[in-house]
Design an enzyme around this catalytic site. Structure first.
Site, PDB file in Angstrom:
ATOM      1  N   HIS A  56     -43.044  28.138 -20.855  1.00 34.41           N
ATOM      2  CA  HIS A  56     -43.286  27.970 -22.298  1.00 34.41           C
ATOM      3  C   HIS A  56     -44.712  27.513 -22.621  1.00 34.41           C
ATOM      4  O   HIS A  56     -44.955  26.977 -23.689  1.00 34.41           O
ATOM      5  CB  HIS A  56     -42.269  26.982 -22.888  1.00 34.41           C
ATOM      6  N   GLY A  74     -32.335  18.651 -15.809  1.00 35.91           N
ATOM      7  CA  GLY A  74     -32.656  18.195 -17.156  1.00 35.91           C
ATOM      8  C   GLY A  74     -32.914  19.262 -18.194  1.00 35.91           C
ATOM      9  O   GLY A  74     -33.927  19.217 -18.888  1.00 35.91           O
TER      10      GLY A  74
HETATM   11  N1  APR Z   1     -32.864  13.036 -16.452  1.00 35.26           N
HETATM   12  C1  APR Z   1     -32.384  14.303 -16.431  1.00 35.26           C
HETATM   13  N2  APR Z   1     -31.965  14.942 -17.535  1.00 35.26           N
HETATM   14  C2  APR Z   1     -32.034  14.283 -18.708  1.00 35.26           C
HETATM   15  C3  APR Z   1     -32.521  12.965 -18.807  1.00 35.26           C
HETATM   16  C4  APR Z   1     -32.959  12.336 -17.602  1.00 35.26           C
HETATM   17  N3  APR Z   1     -33.432  11.097 -17.599  1.00 35.26           N
HETATM   18  N4  APR Z   1     -32.461  12.586 -20.111  1.00 35.26           N
HETATM   19  C5  APR Z   1     -31.960  13.617 -20.798  1.00 35.26           C
HETATM   20  N5  APR Z   1     -31.700  14.653 -19.952  1.00 35.26           N
HETATM   21  C6  APR Z   1     -31.143  15.970 -20.244  1.00 35.26           C
HETATM   22  C7  APR Z   1     -30.255  16.039 -21.465  1.00 35.26           C
HETATM   23  O1  APR Z   1     -28.912  15.668 -21.116  1.00 35.26           O
HETATM   24  C8  APR Z   1     -30.346  17.512 -21.844  1.00 35.26           C
HETATM   25  O2  APR Z   1     -29.376  18.306 -21.171  1.00 35.26           O
HETATM   26  O3  APR Z   1     -32.231  16.836 -20.515  1.00 35.26           O
HETATM   27  C9  APR Z   1     -31.751  17.896 -21.320  1.00 35.26           C
HETATM   28  C10 APR Z   1     -32.760  18.117 -22.413  1.00 35.26           C
HETATM   29  O4  APR Z   1     -32.392  19.242 -23.175  1.00 35.26           O
HETATM   30  P1  APR Z   1     -33.384  19.817 -24.280  1.00 35.26           P
HETATM   31  O5  APR Z   1     -33.913  18.683 -25.087  1.00 35.26           O
HETATM   32  O6  APR Z   1     -32.694  20.913 -24.976  1.00 35.26           O
HETATM   33  O7  APR Z   1     -34.620  20.363 -23.420  1.00 35.26           O
HETATM   34  P2  APR Z   1     -34.816  21.783 -22.730  1.00 35.26           P
HETATM   35  O8  APR Z   1     -33.534  22.333 -22.241  1.00 35.26           O
HETATM   36  O9  APR Z   1     -35.926  21.610 -21.757  1.00 35.26           O
HETATM   37  O10 APR Z   1     -35.336  22.618 -23.974  1.00 35.26           O
HETATM   38  C11 APR Z   1     -35.717  23.937 -23.782  1.00 35.26           C
HETATM   39  O11 APR Z   1     -36.421  24.126 -26.065  1.00 35.26           O
HETATM   40  O12 APR Z   1     -37.590  23.418 -27.944  1.00 35.26           O
HETATM   41  C12 APR Z   1     -37.590  24.213 -26.840  1.00 35.26           C
HETATM   42  O13 APR Z   1     -39.458  25.192 -25.833  1.00 35.26           O
HETATM   43  C13 APR Z   1     -38.762  23.981 -25.917  1.00 35.26           C
HETATM   44  O14 APR Z   1     -38.872  24.128 -23.521  1.00 35.26           O
HETATM   45  C14 APR Z   1     -38.101  23.661 -24.603  1.00 35.26           C
HETATM   46  C15 APR Z   1     -36.770  24.354 -24.732  1.00 35.26           C
END
Ligand code: APR
Length: 230
Positions: A104, A169
């Site tokens: 991204h 995550g």
């Molecule tokens: N360790 C591991 N996982 C964690 C932790 C932690 N300390 N804290 C939170 N999480 C998990 C949450 O449970 C959740 O499943 O990280 C995940 C975060 O999810 P999102 O916020 O949706 O992030 P992500 O999946 O990376 O988002 C994807 O969305 O907005 C767009 O482009 C942006 O790259 C991003 C994409």
């Protein structure tokens, strides 16, 4: 050497102090995601969008890689490791990972809004009126919603050739990133580390769910995998 592909999302950087997206009630640092992460949002209010990423870049300089980022580097002595991250931070690189694919985009890069191949390093702020050599406004080198994901093919190849896949995550809500794991060969071990895992044990053939944070879950998994490699 066996190949490991690691797919990381916002959760791997959470314990470094960078908020995840969807844990924050649908708001990203107080903004609607589409306001700051879509071409339409940029067209509507470019100054706000530039400022948003300028703030994210400033924040990035104040945080450091955590023990999960560092543990993944240790795998490199025993496996051929590729990290495919949805994150735009540089914490995997700062920890020392050698092969990082940023699906991204990257906060520390900018690009021409008239030519997506014209990409430059970006350490400071991007302001309205900052132009590329061809006269187009510069913008963050971030893949916004609705935009193509240029590194997808390379990421799919790396997942297809993996002997082991680790997912850390991510809420698995954003495509095509969430579908990358489907490229893994049938039967390949898949480890999913997330305190609120969004998969169930029936989703993949050979899935191990580790319902822990990255800092709790990754270092012991890395030790196990290193022991398995010898
Ligand atoms: N360790 C591991 N996982 C964690 C932790 C932690 N300390 N804290 C939170 N999480 C998990 C949450 O449970 C959740 O499943 O990280 C995940 C975060 O999810 P999102 O916020 O949706 O992030 P992500 O999946 O990376 O988002 C994807 O969305 O907005 C767009 O482009 C942006 O790259 C991003 C994409």
């Amino acid at each position: 050497m066996k190949k490991i592909t690691v797919l990381t999302g916002a959760g791997v950087s959470a314990e470094s102090g960078i908020n995840t997206f969807r844990d924050a009630g649908g708001l990203w640092e107080g903004h609607e995601v589409m306001e700051v992460a879509s071409p339409q949002g940029f067209a509507k209010n470019p100054a706000l969008v530039l400022d948003f990423y300028n703030q994210r870049r400033k924040q990035l300089k104040k945080v450091s890689p955590n023990r999960a980022h560092f543990a993944l580097v240790e795998l490199e002595d025993h496996y051929d490791v590729t990290i495919i991250t949805q994150n735009v931070d540089d914490l995997h690189e700062r920890a020392g990972s050698s092969n990082v694919i940023h699906l991204h985009g990257e906060l520390l890069k900018m690009r021409s809004s008239g030519n997506e191949r014209s990409i430059l390093d970006c350490e400071g702020d991007i302001m309205l009126g900052d132009l590329c050599e061809q006269g187009y406004q510069l913008r963050p080198h971030i893949v916004w919603f609705g935009e193509a994901v240029p590194l997808l093919e390379k990421a799919a190849e790396k997942t297809q050739s993996a002997h082991i896949v680790i997912i850390i995550g991510t809420s698995m809500q954003v495509y095509p990133a969430a579908s990358l794991v489907d490229y893994a060969q049938k039967g390949v071990p898949v480890y999913f580390i997330d305190p609120k895992p969004s998969v169930s044990k029936y989703d993949y053939d050979n899935l191990t769910i580790i319902p822990k944070t990255a800092v709790q879950g990754i270092p012991p998994l890395v030790l196990d995998l290193i022991a398995q490699s010898s």
